[in-house]
Write an enzyme that holds these catalytic residues in place. Structure first.
Site, short mmCIF file in Angstrom:
data_model
loop_
_atom_site.label_atom_id
_atom_site.label_comp_id
_atom_site.label_asym_id
_atom_site.label_seq_id
_atom_site.Cartn_x
_atom_site.Cartn_y
_atom_site.Cartn_z
N GLY A 199 -4.82 -10.08 3.51
CA GLY A 199 -3.76 -10.54 2.63
C GLY A 199 -2.82 -11.51 3.33
N ASP A 235 -2.93 -6.15 -5.01
CA ASP A 235 -1.82 -6.49 -5.91
C ASP A 235 -2.03 -7.84 -6.61
OD1 ASP A 235 -0.68 -4.16 -5.07
OD2 ASP A 235 0.80 -5.08 -3.74
N GLY A 280 1.72 -1.95 -6.53
CA GLY A 280 2.40 -3.19 -6.86
C GLY A 280 3.70 -3.23 -6.09
N ARG A 281 3.61 -3.75 -4.86
CA ARG A 281 4.77 -3.74 -3.96
C ARG A 281 5.82 -4.74 -4.41
NH1 ARG A 281 6.47 -2.54 1.26
NH2 ARG A 281 4.87 -0.96 1.33
N HIS A 288 -3.53 5.83 -3.91
CA HIS A 288 -4.71 5.23 -3.30
C HIS A 288 -6.00 5.46 -4.10
CE1 HIS A 288 -1.65 5.16 -0.25
NE2 HIS A 288 -2.31 4.17 0.30
N ARG A 313 -7.37 2.24 -4.84
CA ARG A 313 -7.94 1.41 -3.76
C ARG A 313 -9.35 1.85 -3.38
NH1 ARG A 313 -3.18 0.31 -0.01
NH2 ARG A 313 -4.58 0.97 1.63
O1 F6P Z 1 -0.17 -4.36 -0.39
C1 F6P Z 1 -1.13 -3.59 -0.99
C2 F6P Z 1 -0.66 -2.16 -1.11
O2 F6P Z 1 -1.63 -1.42 -1.80
C3 F6P Z 1 0.69 -2.01 -1.76
O3 F6P Z 1 0.63 -2.05 -3.16
C4 F6P Z 1 1.13 -0.70 -1.18
O4 F6P Z 1 2.52 -0.59 -1.12
C5 F6P Z 1 0.59 -0.71 0.20
O5 F6P Z 1 -0.52 -1.56 0.17
C6 F6P Z 1 0.23 0.67 0.66
O6 F6P Z 1 -0.31 0.63 1.91
P1 F6P Z 1 -0.79 1.92 2.73
O7 F6P Z 1 -2.27 1.89 2.68
O8 F6P Z 1 -0.27 1.69 4.09
O9 F6P Z 1 -0.25 3.14 2.07
#
Ligand code: F6P
Length: 369
Positions: A121, A147, A190-191, A291, A294
């Site tokens: 990113g 995001d 969504g940061r 997560h 993700r």
């Molecule tokens: O930047 C992508 C993201 O998924 C954000 O939406 C979120 O705040 C962050 O990464 C979370 O990261 P981690 O894996 O460190 O919890």
């Protein structure tokens, strides 16, 4: 310069679609007769060649990438704590950030690498640019952010899968909200940019959507819930981006930023629920998807985009397009200078078509009069 060996690394938060990129790079590179080194956990594997977590660096061939396009995550591992220019180490009992880029240069020589494909990113691209500026020019970028907030590309892989996960959750929560006459809040990632919340909220027909770009007040949200109840719909579904912030405050964080890391968001939906419970007399429940968005098998769209990015990035290496990043513009893969891609966030336009469409259908954003 003749290319013989290239490295590939994945940095920052993972997302579905990374493995299709890796597979595409390895297969396309084979056409050029190159060897491809998979570097473990972003720069960790270049800062320390003995780094193992769990596998360490390894050469990638057809066998190692077979069928990985269907899998979430990244076979190379990833890290958002491996910035060689601000690397966290223990010094005199304290954790401090130090510059270890010399180690990267030294290990690059030892490995005999000719080029690097860096998948990541905004943060990873900023690191790639710093590497280029400090004497490691042969880097090509592949954009990645769940995001979907990189300005240089219309889409990044991972986003589509995340929106599907969030939409599915909204559908499920609507069923149980309706059965129990409840207000269901669902927190999505969504940061700084609320694309996941907005797209999933639109797809799922959310009654309120709270985004980082539109600071909210609770009164309009409570009013919308009450109006629904008065019209015979005593349930509501509210989508809250993790980075949503009240008009009179900041986003919800968990403690301070750790050395070598980034500040963690936490509790956005819980905070909204706590506030709403003072204003309305309905049961509230909070679901944080976190997560789950993700992980999982990448969607068809994310597989194809990851594959196209990986293929295009490899040709970019072959053509000497160093310092550039592949991107999607419309339906075409293009490439842009990494330097120009950094720091240009693509954020939701509060006056844009997507927000307007949601408002037209009666969704509130918390900024209504
Ligand atoms: O930047 C992508 C993201 O998924 C954000 O939406 C979120 O705040 C962050 O990464 C979370 O990261 P981690 O894996 O460190 O919890």
């Amino acid at each position: 310069m003749a290319i013989r060996k290239i490295g590939i690394m994945t940095g920052g938060g993972d997302c579905p679609g990374l493995n299709p990129v890796i597979r595409a790079v390895v297969k396309t590179a084979r056409g050029y007769g190159w060897d491809v080194l998979g570097i473990e956990d972003a720069f960790c594997g270049l800062i320390d060649l003995d780094y193992r977590s769990p596998y360490g660096n390894r050469w990638l061939d057809d066998d190692t990438v077979r069928n990985i396009h269907t899998r979430g995550g990244t076979i190379l591992g990833t890290s958002n704590r491996s910035n060689p220019f601000a690397y966290a180490v223990e010094r005199d009992g304290q954790r401090v950030e130090v510059d270890v880029f010399d180690r990267v240069l030294e290990n690059w020589e030892r490995l005999g690498l000719d080029a690097l494909v860096s998948v990541g990113g905004d943060g990873s691209m900023a690191i790639a640019q710093q590497c280029i500026d400090r004497g490691l020019p042969n880097i090509v970028g592949v954009p990645k952010t769940i995001d979907n907030d990189l300005g240089a590309t219309d889409y990044t892989f991972g986003f589509d899968t995340a929106v599907s996960v969030a939409t599915d959750a909204i559908d499920r929560l609507r069923d149980t909200a309706e059965s129990h006459d409840r207000v269901m809040l669902v927190e999505v990632m969504g940061r700084d940019a609320g694309w996941i919340a907005l797209q999933a909220g639109l797809a799922g027909g959310a009654h309120a959507i709270l985004l980082p770009e539109i600071p909210y007040r609770l009164a309009p949200v409570a009013r919308a819930i009450e109006e629904r109840r008065a019209s015979g719909q005593p349930y509501s579904v509210i989508v809250v981006a993790e980075g949503a912030k009240p008009a009179d405050g900041e986003a919800s964080y968990l403690g301070e930023r750790e050395v070598g890391g980034m500040r963690r968001l936490f509790g956005a939906a819980q905070r909204v629920a706590a506030g709403l419970s003072e204003l309305i007399d309905l049961d509230l429940r909070v679901t944080v998807l976190g997560h789950t968005q993700r992980g999982g098998s990448p969607s068809n769209f994310d597989r194809v985009l990851g594959t196209r990015f990986g293929e295009a990035a490899t040709h970019l290496v072959a053509n000497g397009g160093f310092g550039r990043m592949v991107a999607l513009r419309g339906t075409q893969i293009v490439d842009v200078p990494i330097r120009e891609a950094i720091g240009h966030q693509k954020r939701v336009d509060p006056n844009g078509q997507l927000v307007r469409a949601a408002r037209s259908l009666g969704t509130v954003f918390g900024d209504e009069a």
